[in-house]
Design a protein around this motif. Structure first.
Motif, PDB file in Angstrom:
ATOM      1  N   ASN A   1       0.825  -1.212   0.000  1.00  0.00           N
ATOM      2  CA  ASN A   1       0.000   0.000   0.000  1.00  0.00           C
ATOM      3  C   ASN A   1       0.860   1.263   0.000  1.00  0.00           C
ATOM      4  N   ARG A   2       1.966   1.201   0.722  1.00  0.00           N
ATOM      5  CA  ARG A   2       2.868   2.365   0.754  1.00  0.00           C
ATOM      6  C   ARG A   2       3.506   2.583  -0.627  1.00  0.00           C
ATOM      7  N   ASP A   3       3.943   1.483  -1.277  1.00  0.00           N
ATOM      8  CA  ASP A   3       4.522   1.594  -2.632  1.00  0.00           C
ATOM      9  C   ASP A   3       3.500   2.218  -3.589  1.00  0.00           C
ATOM     10  N   ILE A   4       2.264   1.738  -3.496  1.00  0.00           N
ATOM     11  CA  ILE A   4       1.197   2.217  -4.379  1.00  0.00           C
ATOM     12  C   ILE A   4       0.966   3.717  -4.190  1.00  0.00           C
ATOM     13  N   LYS A   5       0.945   4.143  -2.941  1.00  0.00           N
ATOM     14  CA  LYS A   5       0.740   5.582  -2.653  1.00  0.00           C
ATOM     15  C   LYS A   5       1.888   6.419  -3.208  1.00  0.00           C
ATOM     16  N   ASN A   6       3.114   5.942  -3.034  1.00  0.00           N
ATOM     17  CA  ASN A   6       4.274   6.695  -3.546  1.00  0.00           C
ATOM     18  C   ASN A   6       4.178   6.880  -5.053  1.00  0.00           C
TER      19      ASN A   6
END
Ligand SMILES: Nc1ncnc2c1ncn2[C@@H]1O[C@H](COP(=O)(O)OP(=O)(O)OP(=O)(O)O)[C@@H](O)[C@H]1O
Length: 259
Positions: free
Chosen positions: A231-236
């Protein structure tokens, strides 16, 4: 230190000199203290004996945990990622490694963890490559040193995504490829990058193709924090591409990656 041992170290030092280290003296002394401790010198020596390392070149980058050097093997340029044994921020490593079922047997000593981490990055790169993602081809590891293909030209690394000037069409092309890489990594590689952003994607200027780098922290899907990292990768990624009028929300990208 025994006499034999100091003799051996002296010969490794001479060998490093012969490997044509190109840094200026003052830089060299500083880097030498931090990175080239005795076990690392021995590893470089082993790589050189195995004919994997022919010449060590200049420093490409000094990161939080590792230094990257340009180097040459007998037939092509290579990059060495040397994880620092003394000055790396190793608590963060522990968090990733300890949750990973592939590493449940390692002892919890700093040197063991750094070696396992180096090996983990090597295996993650192989996994990613097998899943069809462009990454620097991993060649081998030697203790705390990862050897991989050098990505760049004339000893200069390709730029990072954050450094290139893109028009809208190029940005769209790169975004589409990144999307497909994220999906392949998840569905075929069973991996989540875990630190994906414009800082860990290089761009090949010859075809505007993205290349994922820095996969030491990548985790398999059974890692307890895999979903959080994804989820963090996707947000970045969605945050970065917003400036190019790419309107995918994190939910859109998430649905694409997972389905
Ligand atoms: N195979 C390679 N070929 C050429 N340059 C490379 C290669 N791998 C990494 N680099 C360069 O070195 C830099 C640091 O690499 P990487 O992110 O793997 O190391 P790091 O120590 O984890 O860095 P940081 O702590 O800044 O995240 C990259 O930004 C890139 O410019």
């Amino acid at each position: 230190m025994s006499k034999d041992y100091s003799k051996k170290i002296k010969s490794i030092d001479d060998k490093l000199e012969k490997m044509r280290i190109k840094r200026k003296d003052s830089d060299y002394t500083k880097v030498k203290e931090d990175v080239f401790d005795t076990p690392t010198l021995i590893s470089l020596y082993n790589l050189s004996n195995k004919d994997i390392l022919y010449a060590l070149g200049g420093a490409i980058s000094t990161g939080k945990e590792a230094n990257i050097f340009f180097a040459e093997s007998s037939d092509k340029p290579i990059a060495l990622k040397i994880y620092r044994i003394t000055t790396s921020t190793f608590r963060a490593m522990e968090e990733y490694i300890l949750g990973d079922p592939r590493f449940k047997n390692i002892r919890h000593e700093k040197r063991d963890i750094i070696m396992a981490w180096t090996r983990k990055e090597y295996r993650n790169l192989i996994r990613a490559q097998n899943a069809g993602i462009r990454v620097p081809s991993p060649i081998t590891t030697e203790k705390n040193i990862l050897v991989m293909d050098f990505l760049g030209e004339n000893e200069v690394s390709y730029p990072l995504l954050k450094e290139v000037k893109l028009d809208t069409e190029q940005a769209h092309q790169i975004y589409e490829t990144i999307k497909s890489y994220m999906r392949k990594l998840y569905k075929h590689g069973n991996l989540v990058h875990g630190d994906l952003s414009e800082y860990n994607i290089m761009i090949d200027p010859n075809n505007i193709e993205p290349i994922f780098i820095d996969m030491g922290q990548s985790v398999t899907l059974d890692h307890p924090r895999a979903e959080y990292f994804l989820n963090r990768d996707i947000k970045n990624i969605t945050r970065f591409f917003k400036r190019f009028k790419i309107s995918d929300s994190p939910e859109d990208l998430s649905a694409f990656v997972r389905n």
